[in-house]
Design a protein around this motif. Structure first.
Motif, PDB file in Angstrom:
ATOM      1  N   GLN A   1       0.900  -0.975   0.110  1.00 27.59           N
ATOM      2  CA  GLN A   1      -0.099  -0.007  -0.015  1.00 27.59           C
ATOM      3  C   GLN A   1       0.793   1.221  -0.039  1.00 27.59           C
ATOM      4  N   SER A   2       1.944   1.044   0.740  1.00 26.17           N
ATOM      5  CA  SER A   2       2.710   2.431   0.910  1.00 26.17           C
ATOM      6  C   SER A   2       3.809   2.555  -0.142  1.00 26.17           C
ATOM      7  N   GLY A   3       3.912   3.402  -0.744  1.00 26.12           N
ATOM      8  CA  GLY A   3       5.074   3.785  -1.849  1.00 26.12           C
ATOM      9  C   GLY A   3       6.403   4.025  -1.145  1.00 26.12           C
ATOM     10  N   ASP A   4       6.226   4.622  -0.099  1.00 32.51           N
ATOM     11  CA  ASP A   4       7.369   4.860   0.792  1.00 32.51           C
ATOM     12  C   ASP A   4       7.783   4.131   2.223  1.00 32.51           C
ATOM     13  N   GLY A   5       7.010   2.942   2.429  1.00 34.54           N
ATOM     14  CA  GLY A   5       6.668   2.279   3.388  1.00 34.54           C
ATOM     15  C   GLY A   5       8.023   1.169   3.440  1.00 34.54           C
ATOM     16  N   GLU A   6       9.082   1.284   2.726  1.00 38.57           N
ATOM     17  CA  GLU A   6      10.049   0.145   2.652  1.00 38.57           C
ATOM     18  C   GLU A   6      10.649   0.051   3.932  1.00 38.57           C
ATOM     19  N   MET A   7      11.035   1.021   4.566  1.00 36.65           N
ATOM     20  CA  MET A   7      11.808   0.808   5.834  1.00 36.65           C
ATOM     21  C   MET A   7      10.942   0.457   7.168  1.00 36.65           C
ATOM     22  N   SER A   8       9.720   0.747   7.074  1.00 39.02           N
ATOM     23  CA  SER A   8       8.791   0.300   7.826  1.00 39.02           C
ATOM     24  C   SER A   8       8.511  -1.238   7.909  1.00 39.02           C
ATOM     25  N   SER A   9       8.182  -1.515   6.598  1.00 48.50           N
ATOM     26  CA  SER A   9       8.110  -2.929   6.406  1.00 48.50           C
ATOM     27  C   SER A   9       9.162  -3.567   6.816  1.00 48.50           C
ATOM     28  N   LEU A  10      10.435  -3.412   6.687  1.00 54.81           N
ATOM     29  CA  LEU A  10      11.611  -4.111   7.203  1.00 54.81           C
ATOM     30  C   LEU A  10      11.483  -4.059   8.752  1.00 54.81           C
ATOM     31  N   VAL A  11      10.972  -3.151   9.391  1.00 52.82           N
ATOM     32  CA  VAL A  11      10.814  -3.233  10.799  1.00 52.82           C
ATOM     33  C   VAL A  11      10.009  -4.337  11.186  1.00 52.82           C
ATOM     34  N   ILE A  12       8.817  -4.173  10.564  1.00 48.17           N
ATOM     35  CA  ILE A  12       7.860  -5.323  10.794  1.00 48.17           C
ATOM     36  C   ILE A  12       8.299  -6.662  10.456  1.00 48.17           C
ATOM     37  N   LEU A  13       8.988  -6.853   9.450  1.00 45.04           N
ATOM     38  CA  LEU A  13       9.563  -7.974   9.009  1.00 45.04           C
ATOM     39  C   LEU A  13      10.655  -8.533  10.059  1.00 45.04           C
ATOM     40  N   GLY A  14      11.371  -7.876  10.640  1.00 42.73           N
ATOM     41  CA  GLY A  14      12.386  -8.221  11.816  1.00 42.73           C
ATOM     42  C   GLY A  14      11.620  -8.676  12.780  1.00 42.73           C
ATOM     43  N   VAL A  15      10.464  -8.123  13.479  1.00 43.51           N
ATOM     44  CA  VAL A  15       9.601  -8.385  14.413  1.00 43.51           C
ATOM     45  C   VAL A  15       8.995  -9.818  13.883  1.00 43.51           C
TER      46      VAL A  15
ATOM     47  N   TRP B   1       6.240 -20.986   7.566  1.00 43.49           N
ATOM     48  CA  TRP B   1       7.658 -21.000   7.762  1.00 43.49           C
ATOM     49  C   TRP B   1       8.137 -20.451   6.379  1.00 43.49           C
ATOM     50  N   ALA B   2       7.649 -21.271   5.227  1.00 44.37           N
ATOM     51  CA  ALA B   2       7.990 -21.216   4.030  1.00 44.37           C
ATOM     52  C   ALA B   2       7.886 -19.661   3.557  1.00 44.37           C
ATOM     53  N   ILE B   3       6.618 -19.153   3.977  1.00 41.92           N
ATOM     54  CA  ILE B   3       6.285 -17.650   3.466  1.00 41.92           C
ATOM     55  C   ILE B   3       7.175 -16.632   4.239  1.00 41.92           C
ATOM     56  N   ILE B   4       7.540 -16.972   5.397  1.00 42.83           N
ATOM     57  CA  ILE B   4       8.480 -16.157   6.088  1.00 42.83           C
ATOM     58  C   ILE B   4       9.776 -16.179   5.416  1.00 42.83           C
ATOM     59  N   LYS B   5      10.254 -17.124   5.113  1.00 41.00           N
ATOM     60  CA  LYS B   5      11.565 -17.156   4.440  1.00 41.00           C
ATOM     61  C   LYS B   5      11.616 -16.461   3.116  1.00 41.00           C
ATOM     62  N   ASP B   6      10.564 -16.612   2.344  1.00 41.37           N
ATOM     63  CA  ASP B   6      10.606 -16.073   1.114  1.00 41.37           C
ATOM     64  C   ASP B   6      10.187 -14.280   1.432  1.00 41.37           C
ATOM     65  N   LEU B   7       9.610 -13.973   2.223  1.00 46.18           N
ATOM     66  CA  LEU B   7       9.480 -12.598   2.545  1.00 46.18           C
ATOM     67  C   LEU B   7      10.728 -11.906   3.110  1.00 46.18           C
ATOM     68  N   ASP B   8      11.483 -12.877   3.910  1.00 46.25           N
ATOM     69  CA  ASP B   8      12.765 -12.249   4.292  1.00 46.25           C
ATOM     70  C   ASP B   8      13.749 -11.945   3.177  1.00 46.25           C
ATOM     71  N   VAL B   9      14.005 -12.967   2.294  1.00 39.71           N
ATOM     72  CA  VAL B   9      14.669 -12.886   1.310  1.00 39.71           C
ATOM     73  C   VAL B   9      14.172 -11.601   0.283  1.00 39.71           C
TER      74      VAL B   9
ATOM     75  N   ALA C   1      15.244  -3.932  -0.520  1.00 43.07           N
ATOM     76  CA  ALA C   1      15.752  -2.686   0.247  1.00 43.07           C
ATOM     77  C   ALA C   1      17.155  -2.690   0.121  1.00 43.07           C
ATOM     78  N   GLY C   2      17.931  -3.597  -0.556  1.00 41.19           N
ATOM     79  CA  GLY C   2      19.297  -3.499  -0.406  1.00 41.19           C
ATOM     80  C   GLY C   2      19.893  -3.837   0.779  1.00 41.19           C
TER      81      GLY C   2
END
Length: 644
Positions: free
Chosen positions: A283-297, A329-337, A343-344
């Motif tokens: 949804q968010s065009g500039d939500g890359e970093m916030s997405s990574l924070v949620i990914l870490g959690v 877990w398969a979905i989480i691994k995919d999201l992580d990569v 985000a580089g």
């Protein structure tokens, strides 16, 4: 009044012999030096357990306050002593095996996984076979590794009950009620259970008792509703009222996470966090970093709940829930990569940290919660949604390995590059046959979902080839040893732009991907195409920036290859211009292509005949024909020659 007389022992009874040894030495029949603590207990690391039985009131009075041994050491001190004792187990396999012989039949609510039988030549158990410990208590799920002190402590029945009882009393009396963490959702206003339920779409008989439904499950439902709105895929999508509704649902997801205390990992926590992560990312065009924070959690919560260890290690997890954990877990691994690479940044998870098996090739109708054992997987020729997930997981895992390799702080050798290239090709070749690319005209009977699965797999494969070989674009211009890398990188980049053109055409109102066009425009796919566009710009910039003297020393691209690169950029420029409002990075991509076109125009004006011969006269020979990796010959981009 009768006179009270003292009862005297019979004359024949011997006088009681005072106990001078400590209780532990007396029980073990060991020599005791009567110290406080004694030398025997001190040598065994049991100083705090060295206690004496009092003999007589007179003798007890002679024991001063300073010399009185602690008869009931505190729980904290005993645990400290236990930690010292446990540290000796690391160097003493026999002691570890003795520790594992404690009776644990009284464990409830927790599952202690037994260590496997020794497999090494020296009789010691392999450390990699320790599965850890999952605790399910008071609607909270907690996983710790087998080396964690709480996992070891819970294996000792002597202390288990006292630890839980004393810890419970301590928390009830002194621990203040902790507030929900605000670092993840700082702008989320708290809401009650009733307020959250009130905003659900009305439906008769939705729940018989909605107030009894766990709030985290409600959050998962809001996540489904939010994604459904995003994935409707209208071109005029995200109209103001629809956008507001998505934002409202996402707020409800976060309120459910806060109200349900996501940090305690109750059931449905992972699925609910996935809901807000996907909503944020799409949804968010500039939500890359916030997405990574949620990914870490998300990753840490999943590890806390033990998703990274296969459910077969834990007998209390049913086959049904074990299989669902594998899918999650398969979905989480995919999201992580994919999100990390998007985000580089380096990915979080590594292959050696998990042993969770891939999901079985089963339909949802093949198993349910009442099964005592999962049915065998269906054959590879039978298509299921999980088959696609497993195939994609293999490629994303390989993509992650390649990303780790090329971003390593040590200098990679070219032999390692070629080894990974072979592994990548083998991984892609091992995917089910119906997911391999094929001409569009030969896919008339396939569903749009199958077409997209093929596109995504070949895009992942091509992106991995680009990442692995792109560093050798410049060296290959003067060194024949790196020609394969240059060819592979440019071939993969052209393949990606070829699919960009095809997806753009097929996502029009009359195209086969029109109903799935939200996937075509997803941030993940956009990042893959931007990478390919950039690499082609890089190669052409090398070609156009070199002076005539330098070009004589360089290995130039054949005319047909240069022609295809320019033609691919022209079509890509047209598509990006049509989609420039989708993301703030697209105009930058357009500007990069414009720079190349200006350089090309300048060169054509300076040497029109030479430029025309190198650009407009493609030959039949080039590095992209008869590829050693088994890829199809590169075709000029046209409507009927698209590969699927």
């Amino acid at each position: 009044m009768a006179e009270t007389r003292k009862t005297l022992p019979p004359p024949s009874r011997r006088r009681d012999k005072p106990q001078l040894s400590c209780n532990l030495c007396r029980r073990r029949k060991l020599r005791c030096d009567r110290g406080h603590p004694c030398g025997s207990c001190r040598h065994r690391g049991l100083s705090l357990s060295c206690t004496y039985s009092p003999t007589s009131p007179a003798e007890t009075r002679h024991i001063t306050k300073e010399t009185r041994p602690p008869s009931h050491p505190g729980l904290t001190e005993r645990i400290s002593q236990l930690e010292k004792l446990i540290s000796s187990f690391v160097d003493d396999p026999n002691a570890r095996r003795q520790a594992g012989q404690f009776d644990n039949s009284g464990l409830t609510g927790d599952v202690r996984v037994k260590e496997p039988q020794p497999t090494n030549s020296d009789g010691a158990a392999d450390p990699s076979d320790s599965f850890g410990h999952i605790s399910l208590r008071d609607s909270k799920t907690k996983y710790v590794q087998d080396t964690h002190w709480t996992a070891i402590l819970d294996g000792i029945a002597e202390l288990k009950s006292s630890v839980h009882d004393e810890a419970g009393r301590s928390s009830e009396l002194s621990a203040p009620a902790s507030s929900s963490p605000e670092i993840l959702f700082p702008s989320c206003d708290p809401a009650t259970h009733s307020e959250i339920l009130r905003d659900l779409p009305s439906r008769e008989g939705f729940w018989e008792t909605p107030q009894e439904t766990h709030i985290m499950w409600v959050g998962k439902l809001y996540g489904i509703l939010s994604l459904a709105l995003i994935f409707q895929g209208n071109d005029e999508c995200f109209l103001e009222d629809q956008r507001r509704l998505i934002e409202k649902f996402d707020l409800k997801i976060k309120q459910c996470l806060v109200l349900g205390r996501y940090q305690d990992c109750p059931p449905d926590t992972i699925e609910t966090i996935c809901g807000t992560l996907n909503t944020q990312f799409h949804q968010s065009g500039d939500g890359e970093m916030s997405s990574l924070v949620i990914l870490g959690v998300l990753v840490r919560m999943a590890q806390r709940m033990g998703y990274h260890r296969d459910a077969s290690h834990f007998p209390h997890i049913s086959p049904f829930h074990g299989e669902m954990r594998r899918r999650v877990w398969a979905i989480i691994k995919d999201l992580d990569v994919m999100l990390s690479l998007s985000a580089g940044l380096p990915r979080i998870l590594r292959e050696f940290q998990s042993d969770t098996a891939p999901p079985h090739n089963l339909l949802d109708a093949d198993f349910d919660e009442d099964l005592s054992e999962l049915p065998p997987s269906r054959p590879e020729s039978f298509q299921t949604p999980c088959q696609w997930l497993v195939a994609k997981n293999k490629l994303t895992s390989m993509l992650g390995i390649i990303s780790d390799f090329v971003t390593s702080i040590r200098r990679p050798s070219y032999s390692e590059v070629m080894r990974l290239d072979k592994m990548l090709h083998e991984t892609y070749s091992s995917t089910p046959q119906h997911l391999h690319e094929r001409p569009l005209q030969k896919s008339l009977m396939d569903t749009s979902e199958t077409l997209l699965h093929r596109i995504q797999l070949v895009s992942l494969y091509s992106k991995a080839r680009c990442l692995l070989h792109y560093r050798y674009l410049a060296p290959a211009r003067t060194d024949h040893r790196y020609a394969y890398s240059r060819d592979s990188c440019l071939e993969a980049s052209l393949k990606i732009l070829q699919y960009q053109h095809m997806m753009y055409q097929e996502s029009q109102p009359s195209g086969r991907l029109y109903n799935e066009r939200w996937k075509v425009k997803s941030p993940i796919m956009r990042g893959v195409i931007m990478l390919a566009t950039t690499l082609i710009c890089l190669e052409l910039n090398y070609e156009l920036s070199s002076d005539s003297t330098a070009k004589k020393k360089q290995i130039a691209l054949p005319g047909n290859v240069t022609h295809r690169l320019i033609q691919a950029l022209q079509q890509s420029h047209k598509i990006w211009s049509d989609q420039k409002d989708l993301h703030h990075d697209i105009p930058r991509t357009i500007q990069a292509i414009d720079v190349i076109f200006k350089k090309l125009e300048k060169q054509q004006n300076e040497t029109p005949k030479q430029a025309a011969s190198s650009v407009t006269q493609p030959s039949n020979k080039g590095p992209f024909y008869d590829s050693t990796m088994g890829m199809s010959s590169m075709r000029q981009i046209s409507g009927t020659d698209q590969l699927m």
